[in-house]
Write an enzyme that holds these catalytic residues in place. Structure first.
Site, short mmCIF file in Angstrom:
data_model
loop_
_atom_site.label_atom_id
_atom_site.label_comp_id
_atom_site.label_asym_id
_atom_site.label_seq_id
_atom_site.Cartn_x
_atom_site.Cartn_y
_atom_site.Cartn_z
N CYS A 345 0.82 -1.21 0.00
CA CYS A 345 0.00 0.00 0.00
C CYS A 345 0.86 1.26 0.00
O CYS A 345 0.41 2.32 -0.47
CB CYS A 345 -0.95 -0.01 1.19
N HIS A 823 -1.01 0.52 7.54
CA HIS A 823 -1.62 0.63 6.21
C HIS A 823 -1.55 2.08 5.75
O HIS A 823 -1.65 3.01 6.56
CB HIS A 823 -3.07 0.14 6.28
#
Length: 863
Positions: A345, A823
C-alpha cells in the site's frame, strides 16, 4: 470440452485461420529455429502483458512469445512482432462463467478444461463458489494469424510439443522471485513436531503480561511447554532483559518460546534455546491454542508493545478510511485502484499521488507510443516502460469501468461472467523498481516517504532526454551555520525534494485533556479495565512551521575560524521554491528503548499554504564568513596502511549503498564518492563521510578517477603524468582533499613525492608542522592555470523557482504504530472533489481526514 472458436480479431485485421492437419508441420518448419524450450532460469510471463494489464482473463487474451516468453495483450503483440520478427506465439484465454445451479440451489462442482490447465497466477477471484472457468490455449503464427489448437501431440513436431508443455506448466516469475525477497530464512525447529505441552491449566491473557520472576513488562517470552512468561536477554532478542527465560530453560530443559507481542495470524517470533537460534514452528497455532491463544485473531504489537496500543488506534483507522460512511465508487480515467500485493500500500499511495501530477502524466503516458516503440527487447526490465505502463493503467480508464445493467442481464442469460476489474496489479512494476533495494524488494511494509525518494532517484537516473518530471519537486535549501564564539557564518546550499516538518508537541492546544487521558489510560491498564476514549493531541500547523524555521544547535561543530570545535547554530531556509511542495510530517521517532513510536496527533493542515517568509536571503550586511578550510581528519597509523587498499575500481561501487544515501536527499554524485572513498564499507560508513565533506564546494561534483595502468617503476606515480613536469594531476589532488586534507597540503606532498599517492599520504602524516606557504600556492596555481585547460563550470541543480504560495491537492495517511507496519491510503482532489484511494477501492470522499496525514502534496498557485 475445449472451445475451438476463432481467434478474437486482431488490431486492424481479421480473425485467426485454422490449419489443416497436413499443413501444420510444413507451416512451422521456417519458424523452428525461433521456438525455444524454457530453461530453468527463464521467466515465463503468461499472466500479464509487458505493456499493459491485459491477462488471459481479458477479452483478447494474452500472447506469449515462444522465443522470449514475454507476454503481450492484443493491442501490443503486433508491436513485438514488427520489432523482433518473432512469429510464433501461444495465445492463452480463460473463459469465466457463472456456475450452473443444482436442483437444490447449490452450485455444482467447478469444471475445468479437460485438456488444458493453465497454472495462472492472476489476481482475479476465480475460486469463488459462484464461478467456474475454462482454459484455452493455441499457437498463433504471425502475420497471417494461423491458429493451431493445443494440445496437438499427433500433428506438432516433438520440439514444439515440449516447448508448449513447458510454457503451460511453468510457474509465475513472481513466485520464483519470492524466495529471494526474504532474507535469512529460518529453519524449522526439530522440537516442533513432538513438543511436549504440560496440562497445567495455564491460560495466557491477551494483554497485561509480566515476567514471572521480575517486574519487566516488555521483551516477554512464553515457554511453549509449561506456559511460563519470562523476560528475554539481549543476545537473542536485542531489546534487553534479565535473562529469566534462558534461566528457566537451563532449569527445566523446555526448548521453545514465543515472543509475546509478535503473534499474528501469519506467525510469530519463536526461539529455540536448545538450537540457540530463531526458528519456525509449523504447529504454532496448535501450541498457542493449548494456552488459550487464538492465533488467527491476534494482532502483532511490534517489538513488545502492548495490544492496547493497537486498540487505541482503532479510531485512527476508522477516521482515515472513512468507515461508517457509504462511499460512492468512482470509475473511469484517473479512478483506477491498485491491488494490494501484501504490504504494497505504501507503493500504491505514492504512485496514485505521482500520477495525479500533469508533468508525470505528460512525461510518461503522453510519450507512450515513443517509449513503447523504443523500449528494449525486454520491456519488463525498463523503468520508463514500466512507469508508462503503470501510468496508462491508472489514467486510461480501461481497467476501471462501471458495471452496466444491460450487460449484466446479457451475461446471466448466456451463463457467462466477465469479472469486473477491481484495480490493476503492480506486480511487474514493483518487481523492477525494488529489485536493487534490500528493503523494498522484501514483502514487508515500508515507509512511503522513503519510497517516494527512491522513486525520484529512479526517475533522475532514467530521465527521458532533457525531460525530467522530478524537477517539479526539486528545490534548494540554504543552510546558515554560525560559530557561536566568533559569530562568523557559513552559507551552503543543498538539493532536497521534500520538506520535513517537525511535530511541535509542546504546542498542543489540549494539554489538560491529554494529561487527564494519560492518567486514566494508565490506571485502566493497571487494573485491566476498558481503555478510555482516545484523546488525540491537537497541534497548530503554525507551531510546526515555526519549529521548522527555528535555529538548532549543532553538536561538535568544527569552526574553521578557530581551527577547533565550538558551539554552532544552524538555520534552514528555501533558496528556491519548487513547483510542487511535498511536506512530510515527522510523526515517527524512537523511544528510549530504540523502539519506533508514532505521534498520534491532529494537525490543522491548511488548504492554502504561504511560506514566502521562509525565502533565503544569503549573506547579510555586517556578517563575516567563516574561512573556507576543511576540518582535519585524524587517521590512526594502522588505518594508513589500509588506506590504499580501500580505494576500489569505480565500476565496483556498491549501488545499493549509493541509492540508500540518495534516498536521504543527498546528491547522487556525492553518494557515489562517499561509497567509493570509504571502500564499499556500507551506507553507514559512507554517511559519516558525507557529514564530514558536505560543506566542500565540490561536494556534489561527479566522481572522476584516473585510470590505473601497469606497475609503475620505482619513484614513479601510479597515475598518469600531467602536462606540467611534476605538476600533480587534479584527480590525485581530489582524492587527497576528499580525505579532509587542505589543497595546498596535497599539492606540496605530491610534488615532494613525484605524484605518488601512497608516498604523498605518508609525507602528509610525517609533516604535521606544515603550514600554508602562500607564495608557493599562488605560484603553483598560476602554473596550473597556464598549463591545464579548465573544464566548463558544471550546470547547477535544475530548479523551477517561483512563488511560495501553494494549494493542497493530495495527501497520504498512515494507520498503525510504525512505518514498518499498518496501512497507507491516499486522498486526491480531482475535478473539485476529494477522492479516496484505498488499494483497489476508489471512492468519492465524504470526510477527508486532512488533519491526520503523513505526506502532503501542494501545487504552486500561479502569481
Amino acid at each position: 470440452m475445449q472451445r475451438r472458436g476463432a481467434l478474437f480479431g486482431m488490431p486492424g485485421g481479421s480473425g485467426g485461420r485454422k490449419m489443416a492437419a497436413g499443413d501444420i508441420g510444413e507451416l512451422l518448419v521456417p519458424h523452428m529455429p525461433t521456438i525455444r524450450v524454457p530453461r530453468s532460469g527463464d521467466r515465463v510471463y503468461k499472466n500479464e502483458c509487458a505493456f499493459s494489464y491485459d491477462s488471459p482473463n481479458s477479452e483478447g487474451g494474452l500472447y506469449v512469445c515462444m522465443n522470449t516468453f514475454l507476454a503481450f495483450g492484443r493491442e501490443h503483440v503486433e508491436r513485438h512482432f514488427r520489432k523482433t520478427g518473432q512469429s510464433v506465439y501461444m495465445h492463452l484465454k480463460r473463459h469465466v462463467r457463472e456456475k450452473v445451479r443444482g436442483a437444490s440451489g447449490g452450485a455444482l462442482p467447478k469444471r475445468r478444461n479437460s485438456k488444458i490447465f493453465l497454472d495462472l497466477d492472476t489476481d482475479d477471484d476465480l475460486n469463488s463458489d459462484d464461478y467456474e472457468y475454462e482454459d484455452e490455449a493455441k499457437l498463433v503464427i504471425f502475420p497471417d494469424h494461423y491458429e493451431i489448437a493445443l494440445p496437438n501431440i499427433e500433428e506438432l513436431p516433438a520440439l514444439v510439443t515440449i516447448a508448449c508443455d513447458a510454457v503451460l506448466s511453468s510457474k509465475s516469475p513472481y513466485r520464483k522471485q519470492d524466495p529471494d525477497t526474504w532474507e535469512n530464512e529460518l529453519p524449522v525447529s526439530k522440537y516442533a513436531n513432538n513438543l511436549t505441552q504440560l496440562d497445567n491449566g495455564v491460560r495466557i491473557p491477551p494483554s497485561g503480561w509480566k515476567c514471572a520472576r521480575c517486574d519487566l513488562r516488555e521483551n516477554l517470552w512464553l515457554n511453549l511447554t509449561d506456559g511460563s512468561v519470562l523476560c528475554g536477554k539481549w543476545f537473542f532478542d536485542s531489546s534487553g532483559g534479565n535473562g529469566h527465560a534462558l534461566e528457566h530453560y537451563r532449569d527445566m530443559g523446555y526448548p521453545l518460546a514465543v515472543k509475546l507481542g509478535t503473534i499474528t495470524p501469519d506467525g510469530a517470533d519463536v526461539y529455540s534455546f536448545q538450537e540457540e537460534e530463531p526458528v519456525l514452528d509449523p504447529h504454532l497455532a496448535k501450541h498457542l491454542a493449548h494456552f488459550g491463544i487464538d492465533m488467527l485473531h491476534m494482532h502483532g504489537t511490534e517489538n513488545g508493545l502492548q495490544d492496547n496500543d493497537i486498540k487505541l488506534r482503532v479510531s485512527e483507522w476508522e477516521v482515515i478510511q472513512e468507515s461508517g460512511t457509504k462511499l460512492k465508487p468512482m470509475y473511469g480515467p484517473g479512478y483506477t485502484g491498485l491491488k494490494n500485493l501484501g504490504n504494497s500500500c505504501y507503493l500504491s499511495s505514492v504512485m496514485q499521488a505521482i500520477f495525479s501530477i500533469p508533468e508525470f502524466q505528460r512525461a510518461y503516458v503522453g510519450n507512450l507510443p515513443r517509449i513503447f516503440d523504443y523500449s528494449p527487447l525486454d520491456p519488463t526490465q525498463d523503468f520508463n516502460t514500466q512507469m508508462t505502463k503503470l501510468g496508462h493503467g491508472l489514467l486510461s480508464g480501461q481497467y476501471s469501468k462501471p458495471p452496466v445493467k444491460s450487460e449484466l442481464i446479457e451475461q446471466v442469460m448466456k451463463e457467462e461472467h466477465k469479472p469486473q476489474q477491481n484495480g490493476i496489479s503492480p506486480r511487474m512494476f514493483k518487481a523492477f523498481v525494488s529489485k536493487s533495494h534490500p528493503e523494498f524488494s522484501s514483502n514487508r511494509q515500508q515507509d512511503a516517504q522513503e519510497f517516494f525518494l527512491h522513486l525520484v532517484n529512479l526517475v533522475e537516473r532514467n530521465r527521458i532526454g532533457s525531460e525530467n518530471p522530478s524537477d517539479v519537486f526539486r528545490f534548494l535549501v540554504e543552510e546558515r551555520i554560525q560559530c557561536c564564539q566568533t559569530r562568523k557564518v557559513r552559507y551552503t546550499e543543498r538539493v532536497d525534494y521534500l520538506m520535513q516538518l517537525p511535530v511541535a508537541m509542546e504546542a498542543a492546544t489540549n494539554k489538560d485533556e491529554l494529561i487527564a487521558y494519560e492518567l486514566t489510560r494508565r490506571e485502566a491498564e493497571a487494573n485491566r479495565r476498558p481503555l478510555p476514549e482516545l484523546v488525540r493531541a491537537k497541534i497548530p500547523f503554525s507551531a510546526c512551521l515555526q519549529a521548522f524555521s527555528e535555529p538548532e544547535n549543532v553538536d561538535d561543530f568544527w569552526s574553521s575560524a578557530l581551527q577547533a570545535k565550538s558551539a554552532g547554530v544552524k538555520t534552514s531556509r528555501f533558496a528556491s521554491f519548487p513547483e510542487y511542495l511535498v511536506v512530510q510530517i515527522k510523526k515517527f521517532t524512537f523511544g528510549l528503548d530504540w523502539v519506533p513510536k508514532k505521534f498520534d496527533v491532529s494537525i490543522d493542515m491548511p488548504d492554502l499554504l504561504d511560506i514566502n517568509h521562509l525565502r533565503a536571503r544569503g549573506l547579510q550586511p555586517g556578517e563575516e564568513e567563516l574561512p573556507d578550510i576543511s576540518p582535519p581528519i585524524v587517521i590512526p597509523d594502522d588505518s594508513k596502511d589500509r588506506l590504499m587498499n580501500q580505494l576500489i575500481d569505480p565500476s565496483d561501487i556498491d549501488e545499493s549503498s549509493v541509492m540508500q544515501l540518495a534516498e536521504m536527499g543527498f546528491p547522487l554524485e556525492a553518494c557515489r564518492k562517499a561509497v567509493y572513498f570509504t571502500g564499499n564499507m556500507g551506507a553507514e560508513v559512507a554517511f559519516n563521510w558525507i557529514i564530514v565533506h558536505m560543506e566542500e564546494p565540490d561536494f556534489a561534483e561527479p566522481l572522476t578517477m584516473p585510470g590505473y595502468g601497469g606497475a609503475a617503476s620505482a619513484g614513479a606515480s601510479v597515475f598518469g603524468a600531467s602536462g606540467l613536469d611534476n605538476q600533480p594531476p587534479e584527480e590525485i589532488v581530489a582524492i587527497i582533499t576528499s580525505m579532509g586534507f587542505q589543497r595546498n597540503q596535497a599539492i606540496q606532498a605530491l610534488r615532494a613525492t613525484n605524484n605518488n599517492l601512497e608516498r604523498a599520504l605518508d609525507w602528509i602524516f610525517s609533516h604535521p608542522e606544515f603550514e600554508e606557504d602562500s607564495d608557493f600556492v599562488i605560484e603553483m596555481e598560476n602554473n596550473a592555470n597556464a598549463n591545464i585547460i579548465s573544464e566548463a563550470k558544471p550546470e547547477g541543480p535544475r530548479v523551477k523557482d517561483g512563488s511560495g504560495t501553494y494549494e493542497l491537492f493530495a495527501f497520504i495517511s498512515h494507520m498503525g504504530t510504525s512505518t514498518m507496519s499498518g496501512h497507507y491510503i491516499c486522498h486526491i482532489k480531482k475535478e473539485g472533489r476529494w477522492v479516496i484511494y484505498n488499494d483497489h477501492k476508489v471512492c468519492a470522499s465524504e470526510r477527508p481526514p486532512k488533519d491526520l496525514g503523513y505526506m502532503y502534496f501542494y501545487r504552486r498557485i500561479p502569481s
